[in-house]
Scaffold this active site. Structure first.
Site, PDB file in Angstrom:
ATOM      1  N   LEU A 100      -0.727  -1.626   2.362  1.00 54.78           N
ATOM      2  CA  LEU A 100       0.453  -2.149   1.663  1.00 54.78           C
ATOM      3  C   LEU A 100       0.457  -3.679   1.677  1.00 54.78           C
ATOM      4  O   LEU A 100      -0.270  -4.294   2.453  1.00 54.78           O
ATOM      5  CB  LEU A 100       1.709  -1.584   2.349  1.00 54.78           C
ATOM      6  CG  LEU A 100       1.818  -0.050   2.248  1.00 54.78           C
ATOM      7  CD1 LEU A 100       2.754   0.512   3.319  1.00 54.78           C
ATOM      8  CD2 LEU A 100       2.291   0.357   0.851  1.00 54.78           C
ATOM      9  N   PRO A 101       1.318  -4.290   0.825  1.00 61.25           N
ATOM     10  CA  PRO A 101       1.256  -5.755   0.699  1.00 61.25           C
ATOM     11  C   PRO A 101       1.630  -6.545   1.965  1.00 61.25           C
ATOM     12  O   PRO A 101       0.922  -7.470   2.326  1.00 61.25           O
ATOM     13  CB  PRO A 101       2.255  -6.049  -0.427  1.00 61.25           C
ATOM     14  CG  PRO A 101       2.371  -4.779  -1.201  1.00 61.25           C
ATOM     15  CD  PRO A 101       2.184  -3.686  -0.201  1.00 61.25           C
ATOM     16  N   LYS A 122      -7.802 -10.961  12.635  1.00 58.79           N
ATOM     17  CA  LYS A 122      -7.869 -11.231  11.190  1.00 58.79           C
ATOM     18  C   LYS A 122      -7.314 -12.626  10.861  1.00 58.79           C
ATOM     19  O   LYS A 122      -7.961 -13.414  10.163  1.00 58.79           O
ATOM     20  CB  LYS A 122      -7.087 -10.140  10.453  1.00 58.79           C
ATOM     21  CG  LYS A 122      -6.720 -10.430   9.035  1.00 58.79           C
ATOM     22  CD  LYS A 122      -7.720  -9.919   8.048  1.00 58.79           C
ATOM     23  CE  LYS A 122      -7.352 -10.377   6.642  1.00 58.79           C
ATOM     24  NZ  LYS A 122      -8.361 -10.141   5.676  1.00 58.79           N
ATOM     25  N   THR A 159      -2.782  -6.230   5.771  1.00 52.41           N
ATOM     26  CA  THR A 159      -2.748  -7.489   6.533  1.00 52.41           C
ATOM     27  C   THR A 159      -1.293  -7.905   6.650  1.00 52.41           C
ATOM     28  O   THR A 159      -0.668  -8.248   5.638  1.00 52.41           O
ATOM     29  CB  THR A 159      -3.533  -8.591   5.799  1.00 52.41           C
ATOM     30  OG1 THR A 159      -4.881  -8.167   5.667  1.00 52.41           O
ATOM     31  CG2 THR A 159      -3.495  -9.895   6.587  1.00 52.41           C
ATOM     32  N   LYS A 186      -1.565 -16.588   1.927  1.00 47.48           N
ATOM     33  CA  LYS A 186      -0.810 -15.551   2.658  1.00 47.48           C
ATOM     34  C   LYS A 186      -1.290 -15.501   4.116  1.00 47.48           C
ATOM     35  O   LYS A 186      -0.484 -15.498   5.042  1.00 47.48           O
ATOM     36  CB  LYS A 186      -1.023 -14.178   1.989  1.00 47.48           C
ATOM     37  CG  LYS A 186      -0.396 -13.039   2.786  1.00 47.48           C
ATOM     38  CD  LYS A 186      -0.783 -11.657   2.302  1.00 47.48           C
ATOM     39  CE  LYS A 186      -0.315 -10.617   3.320  1.00 47.48           C
ATOM     40  NZ  LYS A 186      -0.683  -9.258   3.004  1.00 47.48           N
TER      41      LYS A 186
END
Ligand code: NAD
Length: 296
Positions: free
Chosen positions: A65-66, A171, A96, A246
């Site tokens: 998902l976003p 990440k 992420t 982001k």
């Protein structure tokens, strides 16, 4: 046969779900977008009308998902994954998202007796399609071992990064380093050029000297030295600056909470934000070269 519910079938989730179906798993797919859902069905997944229909009775639930708010809602809202999943189901969130949201959702899931890992990925749509993603996994060792065979159907390198949320930590720390090193590489190539040293010659020297880094040798932001780099196609992505921004914002948010000094991370975030402000964040992130050159 293991039944897998897959929630979020966008650019990344679509091909990931397709690879699980190709590996012979029964994949029940759900997305708010009918177009995304139709593509997944074409790729061999079964269509679910709602998230809870996909999750009901599934052995494994994967989400892509976003952002953190979507993940929290899908898992923790009334009638969400935690309410509906069958006893003993394993949850894998590959989105992420911010570290806090990842840890909050995993805590809520484990409090209800479920196993859950955060498993964000490195590698873009091409790697998702080829099944060669890198997974960075946070959570209990036993949950990691349980998730691994499924992650191997979607990826090539599967790392256990430690406790819940540590996949997201790996990440964002990695991507903050990449975001910074790309800007540093741009500055060095621009400086060399301004002083009369061409990109090919500087590349030959610096790529074998102490300035060498991945941003230079695999993804050179100056056109020429690395033929398949986005710099040779006017910075068409690749990995869009919007995506990098982001991740830089997630890194800064986490750094503030942890009181970690990241002055270069902050500066790098500001530069990618200028690409966004200029309406150029659809370019590859190495297009930050244009900003450095004053030609954005
Ligand atoms: P995307 O926007 O293409 O896909 C997200 C999908 O989630 C959309 O299809 C959307 O309809 C769906 N969705 C949103 N809310 C939902 C809900 N409540 N229920 C069901 N579906 C819902 O994004 P993407 O590029 O596939 O990225 C997904 C995640 O992977 C993001 O967190 C991103 O940062 C990360 N990521 C992306 C890339 C990349 O190159 N695209 C690389 C690495 C990581």
């Amino acid at each position: 046969m293991t039944t897998i519910a897959f929630i979020g079938l966008g650019n990344m989730g679509g091909p990931m779900a397709a690879n699980l179906a190709k590996a012979g798993h029964g994949v029940r797919a759900f997305d708010l977008s009918q177009a995304a859902l139709a593509k997944a069905v074409e790729a061999g997944c079964a269509k679910a009308g709602t998230a809870s229909e996909a999750v009901d009775g599934a052995d494994i639930i994967v989400s892509m998902l976003p952002a953190g708010a979507h993940v929290k809602a899908v898992y923790m809202n009334e009638g969400g994954v935690i309410d509906v999943a069958k006893k003993g189901a394993l949850f894998i969130d590959s989105s992420t998202i911010d570290v806090d949201s990842a840890r909050t959702v995993i805590k809520a899931a484990t409090a209800k007796g479920f196993e859950m890992v955060d498993a964000p990925v490195s590698g873009g749509v091409a790697a998702a399609t080829a099944g060669t993603l890198t997974f960075m996994v946070g959570g209990e060792q036993a949950s990691f071992e349980r998730a691994k065979p499924f992650l191997e159907k979607m990826g090539k390198n599967i790392f256990h990064a430690g406790a819940a949320g540590n996949g997201q930590v790996a990440k964002i720390a990695n991507n903050m380093l990449l975001g910074i090193s790309m800007i540093a590489t741009c500055e060095a190539f621009n400086l060399a050029e301004r002083l009369g040293l061409d990109a090919e010659t500087f590349f030959k020297i610096s790529s074998t000297a102490s300035g060498q880094c991945w941003s230079m040798t695999s993804y050179c932001p100056a056109p020429g030295p690395v033929p398949n780099a986005p710099s040779n196609r006017d910075y068409q992505p690749g990995f869009a600056a919007a995506m990098m921004l982001k991740d830089m914002r997630l890194a800064q948010e986490a750094a503030h909470k942890a009181k970690a000094a990241t002055p270069l991370g902050a500066q790098a975030e500001a530069l990618y934000a200028l690409m966004e402000a200029a309406g150029k964040d659809n370019l590859d992130f190495s297009g930050v070269m244009k900003l450095i050159k004053g030609s954005l």
